[in-house]
Design a protein around this motif. Structure first.
Motif, mmCIF file in Angstrom:
data_model
loop_
_atom_site.group_PDB
_atom_site.id
_atom_site.type_symbol
_atom_site.label_atom_id
_atom_site.label_comp_id
_atom_site.label_asym_id
_atom_site.label_seq_id
_atom_site.Cartn_x
_atom_site.Cartn_y
_atom_site.Cartn_z
ATOM 1 N N TRP A 129 0.835 -1.198 0.000
ATOM 2 C CA TRP A 129 0.000 0.000 0.000
ATOM 3 C C TRP A 129 0.874 1.254 0.000
ATOM 4 O O TRP A 129 2.068 1.180 0.271
ATOM 5 N N ASP A 130 0.254 2.388 -0.312
ATOM 6 C CA ASP A 130 0.964 3.673 -0.347
ATOM 7 C C ASP A 130 2.126 3.656 -1.336
ATOM 8 O O ASP A 130 3.153 4.314 -1.118
ATOM 9 N N ALA A 131 1.988 2.923 -2.432
ATOM 10 C CA ALA A 131 3.046 2.839 -3.443
ATOM 11 C C ALA A 131 3.003 4.083 -4.344
ATOM 12 O O ALA A 131 1.941 4.690 -4.527
ATOM 13 N N PRO A 132 4.132 4.496 -4.915
ATOM 14 C CA PRO A 132 4.125 5.662 -5.808
ATOM 15 C C PRO A 132 3.449 5.384 -7.147
ATOM 16 O O PRO A 132 2.967 6.300 -7.801
ATOM 17 N N LEU A 133 3.416 4.114 -7.566
ATOM 18 C CA LEU A 133 2.845 3.721 -8.848
ATOM 19 C C LEU A 133 1.988 2.476 -8.672
ATOM 20 O O LEU A 133 2.227 1.666 -7.767
ATOM 21 N N LEU A 134 1.010 2.319 -9.557
ATOM 22 C CA LEU A 134 0.285 1.058 -9.631
ATOM 23 C C LEU A 134 1.197 0.041 -10.310
ATOM 24 O O LEU A 134 1.697 0.297 -11.414
ATOM 25 N N GLN A 135 1.446 -1.098 -9.682
ATOM 26 C CA GLN A 135 2.290 -2.133 -10.264
ATOM 27 C C GLN A 135 1.675 -3.503 -9.975
ATOM 28 O O GLN A 135 1.304 -3.795 -8.832
ATOM 29 N N ILE A 136 1.581 -4.323 -11.013
ATOM 30 C CA ILE A 136 1.075 -5.683 -10.865
ATOM 31 C C ILE A 136 2.008 -6.607 -11.633
ATOM 32 O O ILE A 136 2.177 -6.452 -12.852
ATOM 33 N N GLY A 137 2.633 -7.547 -10.928
ATOM 34 C CA GLY A 137 3.609 -8.438 -11.547
ATOM 35 C C GLY A 137 3.083 -9.850 -11.718
ATOM 36 O O GLY A 137 2.355 -10.364 -10.855
ATOM 37 N N PHE A 138 3.437 -10.467 -12.828
ATOM 38 C CA PHE A 138 3.082 -11.856 -13.132
ATOM 39 C C PHE A 138 4.346 -12.613 -13.526
ATOM 40 O O PHE A 138 5.351 -12.010 -13.921
ATOM 41 N N ASP A 139 4.286 -13.908 -13.433
ATOM 42 C CA ASP A 139 5.386 -14.758 -13.881
ATOM 43 C C ASP A 139 5.708 -14.441 -15.339
ATOM 44 O O ASP A 139 4.827 -14.497 -16.209
#
Length: 338
Positions: A186-196
């Motif tokens: 939470w409270d990240a500077p950017l939206l990031q979603i990681g996948f394999d």
């Protein structure tokens, strides 16, 4: 200059998802001022102001996560249909990056490939504008829709490895964290979603070169049509000026406003109307340009910092760490091993 707008398929799919959750869609359409006839043509354009008003109304319900889970790839209209007929997941995502402005410039997250001791990942990254952060629900919706899109392409194996949300942690985060079923920052500077990263090579079961070619040409013609000029919005005009200014030093709002023949206050207000900001656009441009410049091994990281308009390399290193979670040198070492 054309008024900023979004692909009607996006608005229609959001409303359909909201309706399945019990929302009174006709009332929402009326309150948002959306012309109902636009919703019958997925290739039509809905004024951005009305699309954002719709989200303001929907945000009262707190359904963003569930809306995003229901729209997935369908909200991408012709782009989504075409993606499903590409050869592999990686091919589909690469093509989406090229034509994403059909939806709305800057809406499609950037893709990054990261390899480190923790694993090999493909990461969706987007700087979210303050207005969306205030509403919260559009951010939950985009994050959930990315997961739904990846599952539509790669099947149930497409599970996020990590998620970072540019939102403060709610009092009870269990529903959100249970949906993603992975570590959530939470409270990240950017939206990031990681996948394999291995998912990029997964073949698509509906691959059809002929059908993809037809749909791709249709989407690309929309991108080049008069309905979608390169400077269709104030944000696009500012992006162009920022790109030119980066080579000369740090982009300044005053200088950009002067080149666009408006006051700083007017430019600030018009960017807010389009749910973005000058600072956010500079950050977006620097992030994208940094990845391009770092791929050129003849440039040192300090030289890249200068080309991005930073007065000190240390400021660039801190920003790059914020964007990617690693140093420029670490990013280059990882890229060499990929």
């Amino acid at each position: 200059m054309s008024s900023p707008s979004v692909l009607a398929a996006m608005t229609t799919q959001v409303l359909a998802a909201a309706q399945s959750l019990g929302a009174e869609v006709p009332a929402i359409v009326r309150e948002a001022g959306i012309d109902p006839s636009l919703l019958t043509d997925p290739d039509a354009r809905v004024p951005l102001e009305q699309h954002l008003k719709m989200w303001e109304i929907l945000s009262r319900r707190g359904d963003g996560l569930h809306i995003g889970a229901r729209i997935g790839i369908a909200a991408l209209g012709v782009i989504g249909y075409a993606m499903q007929h590409e050869a592999t997941v990686g091919d589909a995502l690469a093509w989406q990056q090229r034509v994403g402005a059909v939806l709305y410039p800057g809406l499609v997250p950037q893709l990054e490939r990261r390899c480190d001791a923790a694993g090999d990942y493909v990461v969706f990254v987007r700087a979210m504008v303050p207005a969306f952060a205030r509403l919260r629900e559009p951010i939950f919706a985009q994050a959930a829709s990315i997961v739904a899109m990846m599952r539509a392409l790669a099947g149930a194996a497409a599970r996020p490895a990590f998620v970072a949300l540019p939102l403060s942690r709610p009092a009870d985060p269990r529903e959100v964290e249970a949906y993603f079923a992975c570590p959530v920052a939470w409270d990240a500077p950017l939206l990031q979603i990681g996948f394999d990263g291995g998912l990029l090579a997964v073949p698509l079961p509906r691959a059809d070169p002929q059908l993809f070619g037809y749909l791709a040409r249709r989407a690309e013609s929309m991108l080049l049509s008069k309905k979608m000029p390169a400077d269709a919005s104030w944000a696009d005009r500012v992006r162009r000026e920022i790109g030119a200014a980066l080579a000369e030093g740090e982009p300044r709002l005053q200088a950009v406003a002067k080149r666009l023949a408006v006051s700083e206050r007017t430019l600030h207000r018009r960017l807010l109307d389009e749910q973005t900001s000058f600072i956010g656009l500079v950050e977006e441009a620097r992030h994208a340009r940094a990845l391009q410049l770092l791929a050129d091994r003849s440039l040192s990281a300090s030289e890249v910092a200068v080309l991005l308009g930073y007065a000190e390399p240390a400021a660039f290193f801190r920003a790059f760490k914020r964007w990617t979670g690693e140093t420029p040198q670490g990013w280059r070492r990882r890229a060499d091993l990929a």
